[in-house]
Design a protein around this motif. Structure first.
Motif, PDB file in Angstrom:
ATOM      1  N   TYR A  38       0.832  -1.203   0.000  1.00  0.00           N
ATOM      2  CA  TYR A  38       0.000   0.000   0.000  1.00  0.00           C
ATOM      3  C   TYR A  38       0.871   1.259   0.000  1.00  0.00           C
ATOM      4  CZ  TYR A  38      -3.003   3.697   1.782  1.00  0.00           C
ATOM      5  OH  TYR A  38      -3.649   4.884   1.950  1.00  0.00           O
ATOM      6  N   GLN A  39       1.931   1.253   0.812  1.00  0.00           N
ATOM      7  CA  GLN A  39       2.816   2.434   0.880  1.00  0.00           C
ATOM      8  C   GLN A  39       3.537   2.663  -0.452  1.00  0.00           C
ATOM      9  OE1 GLN A  39       2.863   4.627   3.178  1.00  0.00           O
ATOM     10  NE2 GLN A  39       1.593   3.517   4.668  1.00  0.00           N
ATOM     11  N   ILE A  40       3.953   1.571  -1.099  1.00  0.00           N
ATOM     12  CA  ILE A  40       4.640   1.709  -2.389  1.00  0.00           C
ATOM     13  C   ILE A  40       3.679   2.273  -3.440  1.00  0.00           C
ATOM     14  CG2 ILE A  40       5.796   0.482  -4.267  1.00  0.00           C
ATOM     15  CD1 ILE A  40       7.474   0.691  -1.716  1.00  0.00           C
ATOM     16  N   LYS A  41       2.451   1.780  -3.467  1.00  0.00           N
ATOM     17  CA  LYS A  41       1.469   2.292  -4.418  1.00  0.00           C
ATOM     18  C   LYS A  41       1.176   3.773  -4.158  1.00  0.00           C
ATOM     19  CE  LYS A  41      -0.832  -2.098  -5.423  1.00  0.00           C
ATOM     20  NZ  LYS A  41      -2.084  -2.894  -5.297  1.00  0.00           N
ATOM     21  N   ASN A  42       1.105   4.124  -2.889  1.00  0.00           N
ATOM     22  CA  ASN A  42       0.890   5.522  -2.528  1.00  0.00           C
ATOM     23  C   ASN A  42       2.026   6.391  -3.064  1.00  0.00           C
ATOM     24  OD1 ASN A  42      -0.086   7.857  -1.311  1.00  0.00           O
ATOM     25  ND2 ASN A  42       0.809   7.381   0.685  1.00  0.00           N
ATOM     26  N   LEU A  43       3.272   5.901  -2.908  1.00  0.00           N
ATOM     27  CA  LEU A  43       4.429   6.660  -3.391  1.00  0.00           C
ATOM     28  C   LEU A  43       4.411   6.757  -4.915  1.00  0.00           C
ATOM     29  CD1 LEU A  43       7.080   8.079  -2.677  1.00  0.00           C
ATOM     30  CD2 LEU A  43       8.215   5.848  -2.787  1.00  0.00           C
ATOM     31  N   GLU A  44       4.072   5.640  -5.583  1.00  0.00           N
ATOM     32  CA  GLU A  44       4.037   5.652  -7.051  1.00  0.00           C
ATOM     33  C   GLU A  44       2.992   6.645  -7.570  1.00  0.00           C
ATOM     34  OE1 GLU A  44       5.532   1.127  -8.129  1.00  0.00           O
ATOM     35  OE2 GLU A  44       3.398   1.494  -7.727  1.00  0.00           O
ATOM     36  N   GLN A  45       1.872   6.723  -6.880  1.00  0.00           N
ATOM     37  CA  GLN A  45       0.852   7.684  -7.291  1.00  0.00           C
ATOM     38  C   GLN A  45       1.347   9.113  -7.114  1.00  0.00           C
ATOM     39  OE1 GLN A  45      -2.586   6.639  -4.981  1.00  0.00           O
ATOM     40  NE2 GLN A  45      -3.096   4.857  -6.247  1.00  0.00           N
ATOM     41  N   ARG A  46       2.134   9.353  -6.023  1.00  0.00           N
ATOM     42  CA  ARG A  46       2.639  10.707  -5.776  1.00  0.00           C
ATOM     43  C   ARG A  46       3.672  11.120  -6.827  1.00  0.00           C
ATOM     44  NH1 ARG A  46       1.922  13.015  -0.631  1.00  0.00           N
ATOM     45  NH2 ARG A  46       3.150  14.725  -1.541  1.00  0.00           N
ATOM     46  N   VAL A  47       4.539  10.173  -7.242  1.00  0.00           N
ATOM     47  CA  VAL A  47       5.594  10.532  -8.202  1.00  0.00           C
ATOM     48  C   VAL A  47       5.153  10.325  -9.648  1.00  0.00           C
ATOM     49  CG1 VAL A  47       7.414  10.060  -6.540  1.00  0.00           C
ATOM     50  CG2 VAL A  47       6.684   8.233  -8.104  1.00  0.00           C
ATOM     51  N   GLY A  48       4.053   9.610  -9.852  1.00  0.00           N
ATOM     52  CA  GLY A  48       3.493   9.467 -11.191  1.00  0.00           C
ATOM     53  C   GLY A  48       4.189   8.449 -12.065  1.00  0.00           C
ATOM     54  N   THR A  49       4.836   7.444 -11.445  1.00  0.00           N
ATOM     55  CA  THR A  49       5.501   6.407 -12.236  1.00  0.00           C
ATOM     56  C   THR A  49       5.654   5.150 -11.404  1.00  0.00           C
ATOM     57  OG1 THR A  49       7.428   5.897 -13.618  1.00  0.00           O
ATOM     58  CG2 THR A  49       7.851   7.057 -11.554  1.00  0.00           C
ATOM     59  N   LEU A  50       5.760   3.978 -12.093  1.00  0.00           N
ATOM     60  CA  LEU A  50       5.996   2.724 -11.384  1.00  0.00           C
ATOM     61  C   LEU A  50       7.426   2.675 -10.868  1.00  0.00           C
ATOM     62  CD1 LEU A  50       4.247   0.134 -13.751  1.00  0.00           C
ATOM     63  CD2 LEU A  50       3.442   0.951 -11.518  1.00  0.00           C
ATOM     64  N   LEU A  51       7.587   2.120  -9.675  1.00  0.00           N
ATOM     65  CA  LEU A  51       8.910   1.965  -9.074  1.00  0.00           C
ATOM     66  C   LEU A  51       9.306   0.496  -8.959  1.00  0.00           C
ATOM     67  CD1 LEU A  51       8.539   4.638  -6.237  1.00  0.00           C
ATOM     68  CD2 LEU A  51       9.733   4.893  -8.433  1.00  0.00           C
ATOM     69  N   PHE A  52       8.295  -0.420  -8.920  1.00  0.00           N
ATOM     70  CA  PHE A  52       8.567  -1.854  -8.836  1.00  0.00           C
ATOM     71  C   PHE A  52       7.703  -2.577  -9.863  1.00  0.00           C
ATOM     72  CE2 PHE A  52       9.909  -0.648  -4.568  1.00  0.00           C
ATOM     73  CZ  PHE A  52      11.026  -1.441  -4.360  1.00  0.00           C
ATOM     74  N   VAL A  53       8.234  -3.687 -10.348  1.00  0.00           N
ATOM     75  CA  VAL A  53       7.447  -4.622 -11.158  1.00  0.00           C
ATOM     76  C   VAL A  53       7.708  -6.010 -10.611  1.00  0.00           C
ATOM     77  CG1 VAL A  53       7.422  -3.218 -13.238  1.00  0.00           C
ATOM     78  CG2 VAL A  53       9.308  -4.824 -12.854  1.00  0.00           C
ATOM     79  N   MET A  59      10.164  -8.751  -6.331  1.00  0.00           N
ATOM     80  CA  MET A  59       9.815  -7.442  -6.858  1.00  0.00           C
ATOM     81  C   MET A  59      11.092  -6.783  -7.349  1.00  0.00           C
ATOM     82  SD  MET A  59       6.575  -7.414  -6.398  1.00  0.00           S
ATOM     83  CE  MET A  59       6.271  -5.737  -6.926  1.00  0.00           C
ATOM     84  N   GLU A  60      11.105  -6.359  -8.609  1.00  0.00           N
ATOM     85  CA  GLU A  60      12.290  -5.742  -9.195  1.00  0.00           C
ATOM     86  C   GLU A  60      12.042  -4.249  -9.422  1.00  0.00           C
ATOM     87  OE1 GLU A  60      15.167  -7.148  -9.613  1.00  0.00           O
ATOM     88  OE2 GLU A  60      14.481  -9.154  -8.995  1.00  0.00           O
ATOM     89  N   LEU A  61      13.097  -3.485  -9.242  1.00  0.00           N
ATOM     90  CA  LEU A  61      13.001  -2.058  -9.475  1.00  0.00           C
ATOM     91  C   LEU A  61      12.874  -1.740 -10.964  1.00  0.00           C
ATOM     92  CD1 LEU A  61      15.797  -0.908  -7.005  1.00  0.00           C
ATOM     93  CD2 LEU A  61      13.377  -0.284  -6.813  1.00  0.00           C
ATOM     94  N   THR A  62      12.047  -0.785 -11.276  1.00  0.00           N
ATOM     95  CA  THR A  62      11.996  -0.261 -12.634  1.00  0.00           C
ATOM     96  C   THR A  62      13.204   0.667 -12.832  1.00  0.00           C
ATOM     97  OG1 THR A  62      10.715   1.662 -11.989  1.00  0.00           O
ATOM     98  CG2 THR A  62       9.469  -0.322 -12.565  1.00  0.00           C
ATOM     99  N   LEU A  63      13.377   1.193 -14.023  1.00  0.00           N
ATOM    100  CA  LEU A  63      14.468   2.130 -14.260  1.00  0.00           C
ATOM    101  C   LEU A  63      14.330   3.360 -13.360  1.00  0.00           C
ATOM    102  CD1 LEU A  63      14.769   1.993 -18.181  1.00  0.00           C
ATOM    103  CD2 LEU A  63      16.309   0.995 -16.456  1.00  0.00           C
ATOM    104  N   ALA A  64      13.080   3.817 -13.182  1.00  0.00           N
ATOM    105  CA  ALA A  64      12.860   4.956 -12.281  1.00  0.00           C
ATOM    106  C   ALA A  64      13.198   4.585 -10.845  1.00  0.00           C
ATOM    107  CB  ALA A  64      11.404   5.420 -12.378  1.00  0.00           C
ATOM    108  N   GLY A  65      12.823   3.361 -10.459  1.00  0.00           N
ATOM    109  CA  GLY A  65      13.126   2.903  -9.103  1.00  0.00           C
ATOM    110  C   GLY A  65      14.623   2.779  -8.871  1.00  0.00           C
ATOM    111  N   GLU A  66      15.339   2.255  -9.888  1.00  0.00           N
ATOM    112  CA  GLU A  66      16.796   2.114  -9.767  1.00  0.00           C
ATOM    113  C   GLU A  66      17.479   3.474  -9.644  1.00  0.00           C
ATOM    114  OE1 GLU A  66      18.054  -0.181 -13.078  1.00  0.00           O
ATOM    115  OE2 GLU A  66      17.493  -2.120 -12.168  1.00  0.00           O
ATOM    116  N   ALA A  67      16.946   4.474 -10.316  1.00  0.00           N
ATOM    117  CA  ALA A  67      17.525   5.815 -10.235  1.00  0.00           C
ATOM    118  C   ALA A  67      17.255   6.452  -8.869  1.00  0.00           C
ATOM    119  CB  ALA A  67      16.949   6.696 -11.347  1.00  0.00           C
ATOM    120  N   LEU A  68      16.088   6.129  -8.299  1.00  0.00           N
ATOM    121  CA  LEU A  68      15.695   6.762  -7.038  1.00  0.00           C
ATOM    122  C   LEU A  68      16.318   6.073  -5.818  1.00  0.00           C
ATOM    123  CD1 LEU A  68      13.861   8.869  -5.644  1.00  0.00           C
ATOM    124  CD2 LEU A  68      12.032   7.140  -5.671  1.00  0.00           C
TER     125      LEU A  68
END
Length: 315
Positions: A38-53, A59-68
């Motif tokens: 729930y917290q991860i989804k909340n964060l993804e909604q705030r930043v406007g992009t997926l962070l995990f797949v 669960m693997e980081l997306t490119l945006a997640g790896e950068a963050l």
């Protein structure tokens, strides 16, 4: 104005990025796997992009997640370092606010023993007769003499206040009448005749001062017990002092107590500090040391100063 996402969501992301697993991240943070999700989804909604797949069971980081992720990890490491440094500084220096007589005659000769027992704590004493603002951080703790405890502060009884007249042995020898039981002390022999402690002494002994009970303010007048005692030790008269704070001078023969009576004005020596410091290791160490030191100093406690008393006639 800062627009950071909720810290709980950022913390969940940082833990999940390290573990690549929501369950293990939840175990570290005290959350369920669903709570982390729930917290991860909340964060993804705030930043406007997926962070995990999800890939299989992990669960693997997306490119945006790896950068963050590394930047967030660095930020948390910096915060942990800042709080660790704050804790080290906070625990390494103990600041004490204290009035002059107690600081000079009791604390200063004994603090070396406290430092030997607590080598990691540096002690700083601020001598002042005013009440410093402990809640504002002007000092960690204070030693105060007062009738009533301050409700908003943690307070520990140290000893009751007793007062008695003292002079040099040479002065007493020149005035043998002072050695009689219940001898009156004339104004002309008194040092700092206008001090409230002389008035309290007279009230306790039902003594009438001067014509019609008026206080005769003449002779030597000081605003410090230290100076009163120094004048008495020089043979200039009789000072009204707290015996507990001038025991060393009496033991060394520089001061002689006149009679055995003691008056109790109702004041109490207390150690006080804000409630936020009640679990501080340095405050706890000093409190335990000071209470034990006072008990040892008073020994058999012939004046009963370790038992708090209301104002009363002399013992």
């Amino acid at each position: 104005m800062r627009t950071l996402p909720p810290l709980t969501a950022i913390r969940a992301f940082e833990a999940a990025a390290r573990h690549k697993n929501y369950t293990r991240a939840g175990e570290e943070l005290g959350l369920t796997q669903a709570g982390v999700s729930y917290q991860i989804k909340n964060l993804e909604q705030r930043v406007g992009t997926l962070l995990f797949v999800r890939q299989g069971r992990s669960m693997e980081l997306t490119l945006a997640g790896e950068a963050l992720a590394p930047r967030i990890a660095q930020a948390f490491a910096a915060m942990e370092s800042a709080f660790a440094l704050l804790g080290e500084n906070e625990d390494s220096v103990l600041s004490i606010a204290c009035f002059q007589t107690f600081a000079t005659n009791f604390l200063a000769p004994r603090l070396g023993a406290f430092q030997l027992a607590n080598p990691g704590i540096a002690v700083r004493i601020g001598v002042s007769n005013r009440y410093v603002d402990l809640d504002a951080g002007e000092a960690d703790l204070a030693i105060r003499l007062s009738r009533e405890a301050t409700p908003e502060l943690e307070s520990h009884f140290l000893m009751d206040l007793g007062i008695a007249p003292f002079a040099s042995p040479q002065f007493v020898a020149r005035h043998p009448e002072l050695q009689r039981a219940n001898a009156a002390i004339p104004d002309e022999h008194r040092i700092s005749t206008g001090t409230a402690w002389w008035q309290l002494w007279d009230e306790a002994h039902c003594t009438v001062r001067g014509a019609g009970g008026a206080i005769q303010t003449r002779g030597l007048e000081f605003d410090s017990q230290i100076l009163d005692a120094a004048a008495a030790m020089s043979g200039n008269g009789i000072a009204i002092l707290a015996p507990a704070l001038f025991a060393s001078e009496a033991a060394a023969g520089r001061l002689q107590r006149i009679g055995t009576a003691i008056a109790r004005p109702g004041g109490v020596f207390r150690l006080v500090y804000p409630g936020v410091r009640q679990h501080s290791p340095k405050v706890r160490a000093f409190r335990q040391w000071l209470i034990a030191e006072i008990k040892q100093h008073l020994g058999a406690d012939p004046d009963g100063l370790l038992r708090q008393h209301p104002p009363s006639a002399p013992a």
